[in-house]
Design an enzyme around this catalytic site. Sequence first.
Site, PDB file in Angstrom:
ATOM      1  N   TYR A   1       0.812  -1.214   0.000  1.00 33.64           N
ATOM      2  CA  TYR A   1       0.000   0.000   0.000  1.00 33.64           C
ATOM      3  C   TYR A   1       0.846   1.265   0.000  1.00 33.64           C
ATOM      4  O   TYR A   1       0.344   2.342  -0.263  1.00 33.64           O
ATOM      5  CB  TYR A   1      -0.904   0.039   1.248  1.00 33.64           C
ATOM      6  CG  TYR A   1      -2.165  -0.768   1.090  1.00 33.64           C
ATOM      7  CD1 TYR A   1      -2.129  -2.154   1.150  1.00 33.64           C
ATOM      8  CD2 TYR A   1      -3.393  -0.151   0.887  1.00 33.64           C
ATOM      9  CE1 TYR A   1      -3.280  -2.899   1.010  1.00 33.64           C
ATOM     10  CE2 TYR A   1      -4.547  -0.893   0.746  1.00 33.64           C
ATOM     11  CZ  TYR A   1      -4.493  -2.257   0.808  1.00 33.64           C
ATOM     12  OH  TYR A   1      -5.638  -2.994   0.664  1.00 33.64           O
TER      13      TYR A   1
ATOM     14  N   LYS B   1       3.008 -15.076   4.623  1.00 33.69           N
ATOM     15  CA  LYS B   1       3.287 -16.041   3.550  1.00 33.69           C
ATOM     16  C   LYS B   1       4.799 -16.195   3.533  1.00 33.69           C
ATOM     17  O   LYS B   1       5.469 -15.840   2.565  1.00 33.69           O
ATOM     18  CB  LYS B   1       2.720 -15.498   2.229  1.00 33.69           C
ATOM     19  CG  LYS B   1       2.829 -16.424   1.049  1.00 33.69           C
ATOM     20  CD  LYS B   1       1.835 -17.564   1.060  1.00 33.69           C
ATOM     21  CE  LYS B   1       2.089 -18.497  -0.112  1.00 33.69           C
ATOM     22  NZ  LYS B   1       1.211 -19.679  -0.117  1.00 33.69           N
TER      23      LYS B   1
ATOM     24  N   ASP C   1      -2.902 -18.465   2.931  1.00 30.98           N
ATOM     25  CA  ASP C   1      -3.819 -19.337   2.188  1.00 30.98           C
ATOM     26  C   ASP C   1      -4.486 -20.334   3.130  1.00 30.98           C
ATOM     27  O   ASP C   1      -5.696 -20.554   3.089  1.00 30.98           O
ATOM     28  CB  ASP C   1      -3.122 -20.021   1.005  1.00 30.98           C
ATOM     29  CG  ASP C   1      -1.766 -20.623   1.346  1.00 30.98           C
ATOM     30  OD1 ASP C   1      -1.263 -20.408   2.473  1.00 30.98           O
ATOM     31  OD2 ASP C   1      -1.197 -21.329   0.484  1.00 30.98           O
TER      32      ASP C   1
ATOM     33  N   ASP D   1      -6.301  -6.821   4.565  1.00 30.24           N
ATOM     34  CA  ASP D   1      -7.412  -6.291   3.764  1.00 30.24           C
ATOM     35  C   ASP D   1      -8.292  -7.439   3.292  1.00 30.24           C
ATOM     36  O   ASP D   1      -9.518  -7.409   3.435  1.00 30.24           O
ATOM     37  CB  ASP D   1      -6.850  -5.523   2.561  1.00 30.24           C
ATOM     38  CG  ASP D   1      -7.950  -5.044   1.632  1.00 30.24           C
ATOM     39  OD1 ASP D   1      -8.931  -4.472   2.145  1.00 30.24           O
ATOM     40  OD2 ASP D   1      -7.836  -5.250   0.411  1.00 30.24           O
TER      41      ASP D   1
ATOM     42  N   ASP E   1     -12.295  -8.950   4.804  1.00 31.16           N
ATOM     43  CA  ASP E   1     -13.531  -9.083   4.022  1.00 31.16           C
ATOM     44  C   ASP E   1     -14.119 -10.472   4.252  1.00 31.16           C
ATOM     45  O   ASP E   1     -15.328 -10.630   4.431  1.00 31.16           O
ATOM     46  CB  ASP E   1     -13.280  -8.860   2.522  1.00 31.16           C
ATOM     47  CG  ASP E   1     -13.506  -7.403   2.115  1.00 31.16           C
ATOM     48  OD1 ASP E   1     -13.534  -6.527   2.998  1.00 31.16           O
ATOM     49  OD2 ASP E   1     -13.652  -7.146   0.901  1.00 31.16           O
TER      50      ASP E   1
END
Length: 353
Positions: A142, A193, A226, A250, A254
């Site tokens: 970002y 990750k 994941d 982010d 959701d």
Amino acid sequence: MTETPSINLAVIPGDGIGPEVVAQAQRVLTRAAELDQIAVTATEYPLGAGHWLATGETLSEETKAKLATHDAILFGAVGADPRSTQVPSGLIEREILLNLRFSFDHYINLRPSRLYPGAVSPLANPGQIDFVVVREGTEGPYAGNGGVLRAGTPEEIATEVSLNTAHGIERLIRYAFELANTRDKKKLTLIHKTNVLVNAGALYTRIFNQVATQYPQVTTDYLHIDAATIFLTTDPARFDVIVTDNLFGDILTDQAGAISGGIGYAACGNINADRTFPSMFEPVHGSAPDIAGLNKANPTASILAAAMLLRHLGYEGTAARIDRAVEADLAANPGATRGTDEIGSAILAALDA
Ligand code: IPM
Ligand code: MN
């Protein structure tokens, strides 16, 4: 003589459904504060895509300086209708929302997820959903480090460099440990990750393990992003506090919103924990231009954001008052289809109960 506590609030209703949901949040916040003898003054800032089209201002330095004088900011949503071709994609998001997060050093992006009784999860067996995602707020991909080379040619190159600083990661992780330490389960899960993003992953892991030694009471855990999406679907009850980078956070929040009754219940605090600038509270959902002006948007996320705002300013009792009213309203109206103002009024009425 004791001074009457007061809150000097900035309000940015924004675009689309932003103004509708923020109006309800402001009503509820003002009334809850009044019940606890807290004076609220609110100044509205008409920022957003509409304002940009009308005036050419996204967010001027002058407006930013004014915003900086407030105790906190209540934010709706900004962003143009994607069907409109007048506003370049991402311009409003970057120049208003991200600009504020970066300029006011909102390094904690706090996103609680709770499945309230009465709210419906799409999961068959959701179990007890009650966790908080501590998302990094100012770094990662970002940060805006990237660009385009050889534009328009077949060899065009686009880069988005993920920035991760030791300072940024440490203050994030420390905040997450402190938060986990205040909760019943006292469990903190790092999500990243590290098997692919080995450089940032190693920095996150090292700092996480270092800070962990200072919180022996907190149980720690690690998941790749994941795999985390699987566990969030199959066993969300395993989570208590999650700490993760900006982009993973982010996406994950959701999903967290979706399993916890929907994004209409997901609130967010953009927090400067050092209090050098005002923090900003908003619903996780966006401006939803397709349902704007139809009295269809659920204001609950904005109302819960108002509760987070009060909590951040130290008004725990008033914040809890709002949380309880939201809980009572949902329990009394499970699965009901109601208008924006109807939900706002019901929560407002539940405050006095
Ligand atoms: C959010 C939003 C923003 C983000 C966008 C609008 C820039 O999706 O608050 O989650 O990606 O952080
Ligand atoms: Mn998002």
